[in-house]
Design a protein around this motif. Structure first.
Motif, PDB file in Angstrom:
ATOM      1  N   THR A 208     -39.689   8.829  22.494  1.00 26.14           N
ATOM      2  CA  THR A 208     -39.326   9.903  23.808  1.00 26.14           C
ATOM      3  C   THR A 208     -40.576  11.012  23.642  1.00 26.14           C
ATOM      4  OG1 THR A 208     -37.137   9.567  23.173  1.00 26.14           O
ATOM      5  CG2 THR A 208     -37.679  11.743  24.361  1.00 26.14           C
ATOM      6  N   TRP A 209     -40.741  11.265  22.281  1.00 27.20           N
ATOM      7  CA  TRP A 209     -42.139  12.273  22.221  1.00 27.20           C
ATOM      8  C   TRP A 209     -43.436  11.578  22.519  1.00 27.20           C
ATOM      9  CZ3 TRP A 209     -40.401  17.121  21.672  1.00 27.20           C
ATOM     10  CH2 TRP A 209     -39.253  17.371  21.231  1.00 27.20           C
ATOM     11  N   TRP A 210     -43.487  10.403  22.170  1.00 28.09           N
ATOM     12  CA  TRP A 210     -44.617   9.665  22.462  1.00 28.09           C
ATOM     13  C   TRP A 210     -45.099   9.563  24.052  1.00 28.09           C
ATOM     14  CZ3 TRP A 210     -45.866   3.793  22.486  1.00 28.09           C
ATOM     15  CH2 TRP A 210     -47.310   3.419  22.337  1.00 28.09           C
ATOM     16  N   TYR A 211     -43.884   9.301  24.860  1.00 29.36           N
ATOM     17  CA  TYR A 211     -44.195   9.167  26.259  1.00 29.36           C
ATOM     18  C   TYR A 211     -44.486  10.492  26.718  1.00 29.36           C
ATOM     19  CZ  TYR A 211     -42.475   4.670  25.479  1.00 29.36           C
ATOM     20  OH  TYR A 211     -42.122   3.214  25.001  1.00 29.36           O
ATOM     21  N   GLU A 212     -44.021  11.563  26.147  1.00 32.16           N
ATOM     22  CA  GLU A 212     -44.262  12.842  26.720  1.00 32.16           C
ATOM     23  C   GLU A 212     -45.459  13.268  26.478  1.00 32.16           C
ATOM     24  OE1 GLU A 212     -42.388  14.837  28.625  1.00 32.16           O
ATOM     25  OE2 GLU A 212     -43.620  16.722  28.506  1.00 32.16           O
ATOM     26  N   ALA A 213     -45.936  12.865  25.279  1.00 35.18           N
ATOM     27  CA  ALA A 213     -47.330  13.246  24.877  1.00 35.18           C
ATOM     28  C   ALA A 213     -48.292  12.575  25.754  1.00 35.18           C
ATOM     29  CB  ALA A 213     -47.549  12.894  23.335  1.00 35.18           C
ATOM     30  N   LEU A 214     -48.127  11.158  26.104  1.00 38.92           N
ATOM     31  CA  LEU A 214     -48.770  10.538  27.010  1.00 38.92           C
ATOM     32  C   LEU A 214     -49.003  11.234  28.395  1.00 38.92           C
ATOM     33  CD1 LEU A 214     -47.785   7.003  25.961  1.00 38.92           C
ATOM     34  CD2 LEU A 214     -50.083   7.827  25.420  1.00 38.92           C
ATOM     35  N   ARG A 215     -47.874  11.436  28.592  1.00 38.49           N
ATOM     36  CA  ARG A 215     -47.905  12.119  30.129  1.00 38.49           C
ATOM     37  C   ARG A 215     -48.761  13.431  30.105  1.00 38.49           C
ATOM     38  NH1 ARG A 215     -42.033  11.330  29.568  1.00 38.49           N
ATOM     39  NH2 ARG A 215     -41.368   9.557  30.368  1.00 38.49           N
ATOM     40  N   ARG A 216     -48.546  14.212  29.107  1.00 43.15           N
ATOM     41  CA  ARG A 216     -49.268  15.515  29.007  1.00 43.15           C
ATOM     42  C   ARG A 216     -50.726  15.279  28.831  1.00 43.15           C
ATOM     43  NH1 ARG A 216     -45.772  20.241  26.048  1.00 43.15           N
ATOM     44  NH2 ARG A 216     -43.872  19.664  26.886  1.00 43.15           N
ATOM     45  N   PHE A 217     -51.352  14.242  27.823  1.00 40.69           N
ATOM     46  CA  PHE A 217     -52.442  14.312  27.400  1.00 40.69           C
ATOM     47  C   PHE A 217     -53.364  13.359  28.127  1.00 40.69           C
ATOM     48  CE2 PHE A 217     -50.283  15.326  23.092  1.00 40.69           C
ATOM     49  CZ  PHE A 217     -50.249  16.842  23.442  1.00 40.69           C
ATOM     50  N   LEU A 218     -52.760  12.396  28.703  1.00 41.28           N
ATOM     51  CA  LEU A 218     -53.585  11.389  29.719  1.00 41.28           C
ATOM     52  C   LEU A 218     -53.143  11.587  31.286  1.00 41.28           C
ATOM     53  CD1 LEU A 218     -55.186   8.613  29.835  1.00 41.28           C
ATOM     54  CD2 LEU A 218     -52.765   7.472  29.933  1.00 41.28           C
ATOM     55  N   ALA A 219     -51.879  11.826  31.464  1.00 43.65           N
ATOM     56  CA  ALA A 219     -51.598  11.959  32.929  1.00 43.65           C
ATOM     57  C   ALA A 219     -51.776  13.263  33.574  1.00 43.65           C
ATOM     58  CB  ALA A 219     -50.267  11.489  33.423  1.00 43.65           C
ATOM     59  N   GLY A 220     -51.830  14.215  32.435  1.00 45.00           N
ATOM     60  CA  GLY A 220     -52.047  15.607  32.989  1.00 45.00           C
ATOM     61  C   GLY A 220     -50.825  16.553  33.241  1.00 45.00           C
ATOM     62  N   ARG A 221     -49.392  15.917  33.050  1.00 44.81           N
ATOM     63  CA  ARG A 221     -48.283  16.738  33.356  1.00 44.81           C
ATOM     64  C   ARG A 221     -47.164  16.019  32.710  1.00 44.81           C
ATOM     65  NH1 ARG A 221     -45.719  18.427  39.266  1.00 44.81           N
ATOM     66  NH2 ARG A 221     -43.902  19.038  38.300  1.00 44.81           N
ATOM     67  N   GLY A 222     -46.437  16.835  31.672  1.00 45.44           N
ATOM     68  CA  GLY A 222     -45.279  16.478  31.212  1.00 45.44           C
ATOM     69  C   GLY A 222     -43.974  16.335  32.187  1.00 45.44           C
ATOM     70  N   THR A 223     -43.111  16.067  31.485  1.00 44.70           N
ATOM     71  CA  THR A 223     -41.626  16.129  32.317  1.00 44.70           C
ATOM     72  C   THR A 223     -41.168  17.537  32.549  1.00 44.70           C
ATOM     73  OG1 THR A 223     -40.482  15.618  30.571  1.00 44.70           O
ATOM     74  CG2 THR A 223     -40.893  13.613  32.104  1.00 44.70           C
ATOM     75  N   SER A 224     -40.444  17.845  33.453  1.00 40.91           N
ATOM     76  CA  SER A 224     -39.860  19.127  33.797  1.00 40.91           C
ATOM     77  C   SER A 224     -38.565  19.155  32.825  1.00 40.91           C
ATOM     78  CB  SER A 224     -39.355  19.298  35.226  1.00 40.91           C
ATOM     79  OG  SER A 224     -38.739  18.210  35.725  1.00 40.91           O
ATOM     80  N   GLY A 225     -38.145  20.364  32.828  1.00 39.72           N
ATOM     81  CA  GLY A 225     -36.495  20.491  32.271  1.00 39.72           C
ATOM     82  C   GLY A 225     -37.055  20.973  30.697  1.00 39.72           C
ATOM     83  N   LEU A 226     -36.005  20.256  29.842  1.00 39.65           N
ATOM     84  CA  LEU A 226     -35.928  20.379  28.477  1.00 39.65           C
ATOM     85  C   LEU A 226     -37.433  20.294  27.888  1.00 39.65           C
ATOM     86  CD1 LEU A 226     -34.308  20.664  25.958  1.00 39.65           C
ATOM     87  CD2 LEU A 226     -34.113  18.160  25.758  1.00 39.65           C
ATOM     88  N   MET A 227     -38.110  19.464  28.114  1.00 36.95           N
ATOM     89  CA  MET A 227     -39.525  19.144  27.476  1.00 36.95           C
ATOM     90  C   MET A 227     -40.512  20.127  27.716  1.00 36.95           C
ATOM     91  SD  MET A 227     -39.745  16.642  25.364  1.00 36.95           S
ATOM     92  CE  MET A 227     -38.848  15.171  24.973  1.00 36.95           C
ATOM     93  N   GLU A 228     -40.179  20.899  28.849  1.00 42.28           N
ATOM     94  CA  GLU A 228     -40.955  22.233  28.956  1.00 42.28           C
ATOM     95  C   GLU A 228     -41.105  23.174  27.934  1.00 42.28           C
ATOM     96  OE1 GLU A 228     -41.627  22.613  34.016  1.00 42.28           O
ATOM     97  OE2 GLU A 228     -39.771  23.059  33.125  1.00 42.28           O
TER      98      GLU A 228
END
Lengths: 285, 288
Positions: free
Chosen positions: A220-240
């Motif tokens: 769960t955290w890996w995918y969030e990290a990939l979204r932030r560090f590669l795609a440039g944006r994490g998910t909204s809500g709790l992870m913010e």
């Protein structure tokens, strides 16, 4: 560990990897094999892309979808390596009835599984790269390379891949203990991980208790990290609520926890399987 | 009282009664269906996996629509498609790959030695698999209704039952055809069955309106009964929100055509491949 024993371990791993390749790939010619390896992940990526294109007129931000697409591409490691190690045990025992011979060989089960994981890592990497390439070139799934955070990305990649391997050993150990039910557990892990790790949606959308399980998984955290560090944006809500550094710390921490758990758990399962006589117990599922 | 063979009833065991033709066909079919249904109930882990697993993917796709802020009708589209995955998985693994399993467990030759039609055995497998899957797919319906609160339009249960039946006949007839083709396969049967999952979900538009695929959607609708069945069932349940590909009567007629075509093909393929497999000596070869 002496240099000689290290060399021996590497040689055994290399042999196991070669054997793994023979098992994985010798049933078809390379073209057919490539189609087979890529068909499923590409089809899933296309499903996501068409779903997105069907609804993008309703005000959906493309950056949100890019994050989900990237995570979906990297989920190939979970499907291929993590669950694949469990399938390796299942196939060796049920399909080919060779598990007991592997077990009795000088290579040993742990090293053998390590070797099999090398091939599975390679296959998952091909699958991930092709999925991202198709997304980039054909489906318009693009991100800003200038915004990529390379160092955190490298750390998160290392931690995520290590988690995949550790959890794979844990699942393989569990598969040693189970007999017919192993098939159900492995299929269930494949499908449940897609839901539990929030691969294609924010984990906020999961009900409370299931969300707690999701947050305890490194992926769960890996995918969030990939979204932030590669795609440039994490998910909204709790992870913010979590900063980039916090996401990385939690990911690395959970990876270490699963490393210890896998090391202890695999050998505990293996001992139990030997006690129960499960190493050569076939069920004809 | 005389039995068909002319022996006295009571003096001869029931084994001496010979049933032929349609009666034997029906008996063999019902017997195989019984085994399929009872067998599926005897392994509790399979009940859970068949009922729950196909719906996990559906849940993820519904949540994706929710995350993307899509209209609720798209969630309903995904639920209908998700429920149908249970049937497709049963067709691929329970029908297509079944003869491969039988070969692996050393029972295939018993089917061919039995004094009944192989089509009766396949039909029994299809009926048994369908009945067992209907029960399991209700879990998907329950998740759609009570977890995701999916709403459907007013519909005629008779039309729904009719379209569902046509879809199932076409799907399971395709499964019967696949089982004959898989007869010649060894390990490839497993891999082929694996490869027939997500690609078919995509081509059948299980999680999005099939119209989104454009011309490709029309092509797949002309090849895969799952595509037409999914679209037709959505039209019955959702009306215009289903974004149907073709008018419902056309799709129903095409599904009926698929059913007839695949049943005919199954019979032809089974006869041909049985002869081929016997000639090449593959009926009893495991791991090949």
């Amino acid at each position: 560990m002496t240099l000689t024993s290290l060399r021996t371990s590497l040689a055994r791993t290399r042999t196991a990897a070669w054997l793994g390749w023979q098992v994985e790939g010798n049933w078809a010619d390379p073209v057919l094999f490539a189609i087979y390896v890529l068909a499923r992940p590409l089809a899933t990526a296309l499903i996501l892309a068409v779903m997105y294109h069907s609804v993008k007129g309703h005000g959906v931000e493309s950056a949100v979808f890019v994050g989900f697409f990237v995570a979906n591409a990297f989920h190939a490691y979970v499907n291929t390596v993590l669950v694949g190690l469990g399938w390796a045990v299942f196939e060796e025992r049920e399909e080919y009835e060779t598990l007991k011979y592997v077990y009795a060989s000088p290579v040993g089960m742990f090293t053998y599984l390590g070797g099999r994981s090398v091939v599975k890592f390679a296959l998952a990497t091909v699958s991930m790269l092709v999925t991202l390439a198709v997304g980039w070139l054909l489906l318009g799934v693009r991100w800003d390379w200038a915004a990529v955070q390379w160092l955190p990305l490298a750390v998160s990649l290392a931690a995520g891949l290590a988690s995949t391997l550790f959890c794979g050993f844990l699942l393989a150990g569990w598969a040693l203990v189970l007999t017919r039910a192993a098939m159900v557990v492995l299929e269930g892990t494949t499908l449940a991980s897609y839901l539990l790790c929030g691969v294609i949606f924010p984990v906020d959308l999961l009900p409370g208790p299931i969300r707690a399980v999701a947050l305890a998984l490194p992926f769960t955290w890996w995918y969030e990290a990939l979204r932030r560090f590669l795609a440039g944006r994490g998910t909204s809500g709790l992870m913010e609520r979590f900063s980039d550094a916090q996401v990385l710390i939690v990911l690395v921490g959970l990876t270490l926890v699963f490393a210890v758990l896998a090391r202890w758990g695999y050998f505990a399962f293996e001992r139990r399987a030997r006690q129960l006589g499960r190493l050569d117990q076939t069920t004809l599922f | 009282m005389k039995t068909p063979r002319g022996t006295t009833a009571g003096a001869a065991p029931a084994l001496s009664v010979r049933h032929t033709g349609a009666r034997l066909f029906v008996q063999a079919m019902l017997a195989r269906a019984y085994v399929r249904i009872m067998g599926s109930l005897r392994e509790p882990t399979w009940i859970v996996s068949d009922a729950i697993f196909p719906n996990l993917g559906m849940c993820a796709f519904v949540l994706l629509y929710r995350a993307l802020g899509a209209p609720r009708s798209y969630e309903a589209l995904a639920v209908v498609g998700g429920v149908l995955t249970a049937y497709w998985l049963n067709v691929v693994w329970g029908m297509g790959a079944q003869l491969y399993w039988e070969k692996q467990s050393g029972q295939l030759q018993l089917y061919f030695a039995a004094p009944c039609s192989r089509m009766a055995i396949l039909s029994g497998m299809a009926i048994g698999g369908l009945v067992a899957t209907v029960l399991r797919s209700l879990v998907g319906v329950a998740i759609g209704a009570w977890v995701f609160h999916i709403e459907v339009a007013a519909f005629s249960p008779w039309v729904l039952a009719g379209v569902f039946l046509l879809t199932m006949v076409a799907l399971y007839a395709l499964g019967m055809t696949l089982s004959s083709v898989f007869l010649l396969y060894g390990r490839e049967a497993w891999h082929t069955a694996n490869a027939l999952q997500e690609p078919v979900y995509f081509l059948s538009g299980l999680y999005f309106p099939i119209r989104s695929l454009g011309a490709l959607g029309l092509v797949t609708a002309g090849v895969l009964p799952l595509t037409l069945g999914t679209d037709a069932l959505r039209q019955v349940l959702m009306g215009p929100a289903a974004q149907g590909l073709l008018p419902l009567p056309v799709e129903a007629a095409a599904l009926a055509g698929f059913g007839v075509l695949f049943l005919w093909l199954a019979g032809r393929a089974l006869a041909y491949l049985e002869a081929l497999a016997k000639r090449e000596g593959r009926l009893t070869q495991r791991w090949q």
